[in-house]
Design an enzyme around this catalytic site. Sequence first.
Site, short mmCIF file in Angstrom:
data_model
loop_
_atom_site.label_atom_id
_atom_site.label_comp_id
_atom_site.label_asym_id
_atom_site.label_seq_id
_atom_site.Cartn_x
_atom_site.Cartn_y
_atom_site.Cartn_z
N TYR A 214 0.85 -1.19 0.00
CA TYR A 214 0.00 0.00 0.00
C TYR A 214 0.89 1.24 0.00
O TYR A 214 1.50 1.58 1.00
CB TYR A 214 -0.93 0.02 1.22
N PRO B 87 -15.53 -5.05 2.69
CA PRO B 87 -16.73 -5.45 3.43
C PRO B 87 -17.96 -4.61 3.10
O PRO B 87 -19.10 -5.05 3.34
CB PRO B 87 -16.33 -5.26 4.89
N GLY C 208 -18.24 -3.37 -0.11
CA GLY C 208 -18.28 -3.39 -1.57
C GLY C 208 -17.06 -2.86 -2.28
O GLY C 208 -16.86 -3.15 -3.46
#
Length: 321
Positions: A95, A241, A243
């Site tokens: 990330y 969680p 979408g």
Amino acid sequence: MHDDVTRRTFLTALSASAAGVLTGGLQRIFAAVPEARDSTFELGGDLLVNRLGFGAMRLTGEGIWGWPPDRENAKKVLRRAVELGVNFIDTADAYGPETNELLIAEALYPYPKGLIIATKGGQTRPGPGQWLQDGRPEYLAQAVDKSLKRLKLERIDLWQLHRIDRKVPVEESLGAIKKAQDAGKIRHVGLSEVTVAEIEQAKKVMPIVSIQNRYNITDRESETALNYCEKEKMGFIPWAPIGGGGSRSLSKAGNALEAEAKRHNVSVVQLALAWLLQKSPVMLPIPGTSSLAHLEENMAAAKLQLSAEEWKRIEDSARGS
């Protein structure tokens, strides 16, 4: 390094803090979550985590690349998450790459006792929006050491193989991680985006305590993996969680759950998170956001209690979407 008393203090903070962000209908319909119920989970049998955690991936630049546009705000989001009772933060060396781990250390080090930072390794980043697997043992061993340094940790409580590299036998990849664990650099190990067969293959090399697969109320392709985790008392960490971004986001207009959310006077996102928490006692959602307002909205969902009838109605609405 972690003691249960401190953790329990952390976990009860959510009840008090989240209550302050509940508004209107939320205050009417939310009941306190009993601490003895399944609001917590023992990850690996010895890490007590609040089941609603925080995914830090969104605290990066566009394409999950570089530093976030507003670095100070990103640090405020992390600190506020902890204030609201989060004691489980999920990140990865990919990330940014690297910037997300550095940001967490900038915002939260020295870490409060009981705070668990889970990170991942095994993906490289050629550029924004690009992800490549690298499961070579020498690369993973180096990745663990670099994550420890960026996060300012002596030991990573949960290190996860970000993806299985199809070019490298998983036994070889995990062999390097087992060495790191034996050396005291890693406490527990998890996997991401795997099948039940792959979990069982990995467990022949070393204990696996958690699985992180894509899963939410409208995307249940990993149902079999979830059921396996429940049977084996392993944590299941659903990524996306609510979408995720773009067309799959549950917050977009026209969602099939809007009527049910309106009935409860909550948002679709809150309803979806409450549904996940009641779906399984091993479910550990990690909704992520760069917005303080959305963070508080997400965390308030931990207080929403659905009756069996309500849960079934929401389930049916989602399946019909």
